[in-house]
Design an enzyme around this catalytic site. Structure first.
Site, short mmCIF file in Angstrom:
data_model
loop_
_atom_site.label_atom_id
_atom_site.label_comp_id
_atom_site.label_asym_id
_atom_site.label_seq_id
_atom_site.Cartn_x
_atom_site.Cartn_y
_atom_site.Cartn_z
N ASP A 1 31.77 -55.05 -9.79
CA ASP A 1 30.37 -55.00 -10.22
C ASP A 1 29.85 -53.63 -9.83
O ASP A 1 30.04 -53.19 -8.69
CB ASP A 1 29.52 -56.10 -9.57
CG ASP A 1 28.24 -56.29 -10.38
OD1 ASP A 1 28.33 -56.71 -11.56
OD2 ASP A 1 27.14 -55.98 -9.86
N HIS B 1 32.75 -43.51 -8.17
CA HIS B 1 32.52 -44.70 -7.33
C HIS B 1 33.68 -45.69 -7.46
O HIS B 1 34.17 -46.23 -6.48
CB HIS B 1 31.20 -45.36 -7.77
CG HIS B 1 31.07 -45.58 -9.25
ND1 HIS B 1 31.49 -44.67 -10.19
CD2 HIS B 1 30.60 -46.64 -9.97
CE1 HIS B 1 31.27 -45.14 -11.41
NE2 HIS B 1 30.72 -46.34 -11.30
N GLY C 1 28.87 -46.02 -20.53
CA GLY C 1 27.62 -46.28 -19.81
C GLY C 1 26.78 -45.02 -19.64
O GLY C 1 26.51 -44.29 -20.58
P1 IMP Z 1 28.81 -54.65 -14.90
O1 IMP Z 1 29.84 -54.74 -15.98
O2 IMP Z 1 27.89 -55.80 -14.82
O3 IMP Z 1 29.37 -54.23 -13.59
O4 IMP Z 1 27.82 -53.48 -15.37
C1 IMP Z 1 28.16 -52.21 -15.21
C2 IMP Z 1 27.14 -51.32 -15.93
O5 IMP Z 1 26.78 -50.26 -15.02
C3 IMP Z 1 27.75 -50.66 -17.15
O6 IMP Z 1 27.45 -51.36 -18.31
C4 IMP Z 1 27.13 -49.29 -17.11
O7 IMP Z 1 25.87 -49.31 -17.72
C5 IMP Z 1 26.95 -49.02 -15.63
N1 IMP Z 1 28.16 -48.38 -15.05
C6 IMP Z 1 29.02 -48.92 -14.12
N2 IMP Z 1 30.03 -48.08 -13.87
C7 IMP Z 1 29.83 -47.02 -14.66
C8 IMP Z 1 30.56 -45.82 -14.87
O8 IMP Z 1 31.65 -45.58 -14.31
N3 IMP Z 1 30.02 -44.96 -15.74
C9 IMP Z 1 28.86 -45.19 -16.39
N4 IMP Z 1 28.16 -46.28 -16.27
C10 IMP Z 1 28.63 -47.20 -15.40
#
Ligand code: IMP
Length: 194
Positions: free
Chosen positions: A68, A177, A149
């Site tokens: 996450d 990260h 993202g």
């Molecule tokens: P998750 O899939 O709920 O963890 O949401 C992650 C969201 O955070 C993604 O849809 C992106 O908008 C943002 N995000 C997380 N990691 C990255 C990255 O490595 N690059 C750019 N955006 C990221």
């Protein structure tokens, strides 16, 4: 080790494989898991754990890794944070980036950080949790075509002024990260002894 990746984001597996080439990562489709894990916790770590445990309960006997992650912007009080994927109502990368630029219009403080929480649920019931972070600045225009993202707007410390979308997969993995969290996971004592 075979590890089921508890994600439907097509971009994350690519980054996991780049940072941990010896691991045999497979998707949720390979173990036949349908539906989506809950993601309602107030922290990245809480959401990573809830995704990992939900998936592990449906895939007994295999290791499950959940990620996450998101963007924390200082001038926005840490937003979008755990709501990074759904920041704009449309929940697309383009809309999220446009909303971020609008919210920061006229604001000089562009400090931000990407955070990644990982939770690895091992078949023996053990759980390993790690976090990785990279500080940076939010640019004023989107730059670059790689990544996903918020990458086109994020200028990481140590990136020589480039956005994360202007970096190769290997370059992003070396300072991101997610790359840092994977590095901590690979070095974790519990993983070496399990
Ligand atoms: P998750 O899939 O709920 O963890 O949401 C992650 C969201 O955070 C993604 O849809 C992106 O908008 C943002 N995000 C997380 N990691 C990255 C990255 O490595 N690059 C750019 N955006 C990221």
């Amino acid at each position: 080790m075979r590890i089921v990746l508890a994600t439907r984001n097509p971009n994350k597996p690519r980054e996991f494989r780049a940072s941990w080439p010896e691991a045999d990562f497979v998707g949720l489709d390979v173990v036949g898991i349908e539906g989506d894990a809950p993601e309602e916790e107030p922290t990245f770590a809480g959401n990573a754990r809830s995704k990992a445990l939900w998936t592990a309960a449906r895939a007994p006997g295999v290791a499950v890794l959940a990620d996450d992650s998101g963007l924390e912007v200082g001038a926005l009080g840490g937003a979008p944070g755990v709501r990074s994927r759904r920041f704009a109502p449309e929940a697309t990368d383009t809309a999220n980036n446009a909303l971020l630029l609008r919210r920061l219009q006229g604001i000089e403080d562009r400090q931000a950080a990407f955070v990644c929480a990982l939770c690895l649920a091992l078949p023996n019931g053990r759980i390993i949790e790690v976090e990785g972070r990279v500080d940076g600045q939010i640019g004023t225009t989107a730059r670059g075509k790689d990544g996903f993202g918020y990458d086109p707007l994020f200028l990481p410390v140590g990136g020589h002024g480039r956005s994360m979308a202007e970096m190769s997969l290997a370059e992003k993995a070396a300072l991101s990260h997610r790359g840092r969290a994977i590095e901590r996971l690979r070095a974790h004592q519990d993983l070496r002894t399990s």
